[in-house]
Design a protein around this motif. Structure first.
Motif, PDB file in Angstrom:
ATOM      1  N   THR A  15      25.751  36.158  68.345  1.00 38.54           N
ATOM      2  CA  THR A  15      26.396  37.435  68.055  1.00 38.54           C
ATOM      3  C   THR A  15      25.701  38.142  66.893  1.00 38.54           C
ATOM      4  O   THR A  15      25.473  39.360  66.935  1.00 38.54           O
ATOM      5  N   ASP A  17      22.625  37.807  66.089  1.00 40.38           N
ATOM      6  CA  ASP A  17      21.351  38.264  66.634  1.00 40.38           C
ATOM      7  C   ASP A  17      21.522  39.578  67.388  1.00 40.38           C
ATOM      8  O   ASP A  17      20.736  40.523  67.209  1.00 40.38           O
ATOM      9  N   HIS A  18      22.545  39.660  68.216  1.00 41.33           N
ATOM     10  CA  HIS A  18      22.736  40.853  69.035  1.00 41.33           C
ATOM     11  C   HIS A  18      23.262  42.035  68.234  1.00 41.33           C
ATOM     12  O   HIS A  18      23.035  43.189  68.615  1.00 41.33           O
ATOM     13  N   GLU A  21      20.179  43.408  67.189  1.00 36.50           N
ATOM     14  CA  GLU A  21      19.423  44.001  68.297  1.00 36.50           C
ATOM     15  C   GLU A  21      19.981  45.348  68.734  1.00 36.50           C
ATOM     16  O   GLU A  21      19.205  46.295  68.975  1.00 36.50           O
ATOM     17  N   PHE A  22      21.304  45.453  68.834  1.00 34.42           N
ATOM     18  CA  PHE A  22      21.900  46.636  69.446  1.00 34.42           C
ATOM     19  C   PHE A  22      22.443  47.662  68.450  1.00 34.42           C
ATOM     20  O   PHE A  22      22.561  48.840  68.805  1.00 34.42           O
ATOM     21  N   ARG A  31      18.122  39.010  63.160  1.00 35.70           N
ATOM     22  CA  ARG A  31      17.384  38.496  64.313  1.00 35.70           C
ATOM     23  C   ARG A  31      16.829  37.109  64.007  1.00 35.70           C
ATOM     24  O   ARG A  31      16.702  36.275  64.907  1.00 35.70           O
ATOM     25  N   ASN A  80      18.442  40.869  78.164  1.00 32.54           N
ATOM     26  CA  ASN A  80      19.329  39.752  77.814  1.00 32.54           C
ATOM     27  C   ASN A  80      20.003  39.146  79.038  1.00 32.54           C
ATOM     28  O   ASN A  80      20.806  39.798  79.696  1.00 32.54           O
ATOM     29  N   TYR A 268      29.688  35.849  76.703  1.00 31.81           N
ATOM     30  CA  TYR A 268      28.303  36.334  76.663  1.00 31.81           C
ATOM     31  C   TYR A 268      28.182  37.777  77.165  1.00 31.81           C
ATOM     32  O   TYR A 268      27.726  38.654  76.415  1.00 31.81           O
ATOM     33  N   ILE A 272      27.904  41.442  74.684  1.00 32.41           N
ATOM     34  CA  ILE A 272      26.709  42.273  74.836  1.00 32.41           C
ATOM     35  C   ILE A 272      27.087  43.698  75.229  1.00 32.41           C
ATOM     36  O   ILE A 272      26.579  44.676  74.652  1.00 32.41           O
ATOM     37  N   TYR A 276      26.406  46.809  72.841  1.00 33.27           N
ATOM     38  CA  TYR A 276      25.566  47.865  73.408  1.00 33.27           C
ATOM     39  C   TYR A 276      26.301  49.204  73.341  1.00 33.27           C
ATOM     40  O   TYR A 276      25.711  50.226  72.979  1.00 33.27           O
TER      41      TYR A 276
END
Length: 290
Positions: A15, A17-18, A21-22, A31, A80, A268, A272, A276
């Motif tokens: 989480t 990490d994302h 990312e987003f 990251r 992903n 998962y 995401i 997003y």
């Protein structure tokens, strides 16, 4: 540490990490932390293959999850989909679990033949109809292709090696560190020079860009190595930080913990899509769905 505890920790790392990312404007250090998630999930797949009461049903769950997530991939146009890696890892482990060397060899030979044949068929189809990216993700996941793996075949091979060495912590640790070191070396200045040397030799054989150089670079990408990013430095190419997941693996005590496996299958894609969407509202991404 139980498998449940490890999965929760991996979800936390994932989480974080994302979020990096987003969500726009997040520090790159998020990251870095996220590099610990994938190896833990891959590590636990090997043990799940050993402890599950029905390996075929376990494989089916991972396959269905990978196909379902690929639909989200196609809608959002993101890379992903950890379920594809988990499914391929569990599948290869199952093929290698055959009782005799002859059957193991036959299984892997058939697996390779299928993947090569599938690549040829899909390449021909794409050359004729030009498969749109939004449809390519579900197509690759549904056919079980290895050309739709987040992070490439490196993670699958890593998972298989972790499974093969699961009973020997010293060998497991040495193998894991060796794999991560090899990955880091591929992105170092030495790896970049090697890639350039091989590519140059292959191009020189035909006086310019050739099928051989194209195949070589394609194989690198298949294994999760971007030949155009090699040599960018260890902080720019930070996948090597996955080495810090090793202590958590060594703490695994082969106990299961609370049996709420479906939560992880649902969490998962849910987190995401949520991240997003938040990123899109903040202007960091362009929403492709709806």
């Amino acid at each position: 540490m139980t498998s449940f505890a490890l999965k929760v920790m991996a979800c936390v790392f994932m989480t974080i990490d994302h979020v990096g990312e987003f969500i726009p404007g997040m520090p790159i250090e998020l990251r870095w932390i996220g590099r610990l998630a994938g190896p833990i999930f891959i590590f636990l797949v090997g043990w799940s293959c050993e402890f599950t009461h029905d390996r075929k049903r376990y494989l089916l769950r991972l396959y269905v999850a990978s196909v379902a997530m690929s639909a989200i991939q196609g809608g959002l146009l993101i890379s992903n989909n950890v379920f594809t890696n988990l499914f391929q890892t569990a599948l290869i482990i199952s093929l290698l679990s055959a009782p005799t060397v002859h059957r193991k060899t036959r299984n892997i030979a058939l697996y390779i033949a299928y993947q090569v044949g599938l690549m040829v068929v899909l390449s021909v189809i794409d050359s004729i109809w030009s498969i749109p990216e939004s449809f390519a993700y579900p197509l690759l996941a549904a056919t079980g292709s290895i050309f739709n793996l987040e992070g490439g075949l490196f993670y699958v091979l890593l998972g298989v090696i972790l499974w093969m060495t699961r009973e020997h912590k010293i060998i497991l640790s040495a193998s894991y560190i060796g794999m991560v070191a090899a990955y880091a070396l591929a992105y170092s200045s030495i790896g970049a020079r090697f890639i350039q040397l091989v590519t140059g030799r292959l191009m020189g054989m035909s006086g310019g860009p050739s099928h051989l150089s194209f195949i070589f670079n394609g194989l690198l990408e298949l294994f999760g190595i971007d030949p155009f990013s090699a040599g960018g430095g260890l902080l720019a190419n930070y996948q090597w930080m996955m080495v810090f997941a090793l202590p958590f693996m060594l703490l695994y005590d082969r106990r299961r913990g609370p049996g709420i496996k479906w939560f992880f299958y649902a969490y998962y894609p849910a987190h995401i899509v949520a991240l997003y969407g938040i990123g899109a509202l903040m202007g960091g991404t362009t929403l492709a769905l709806g």
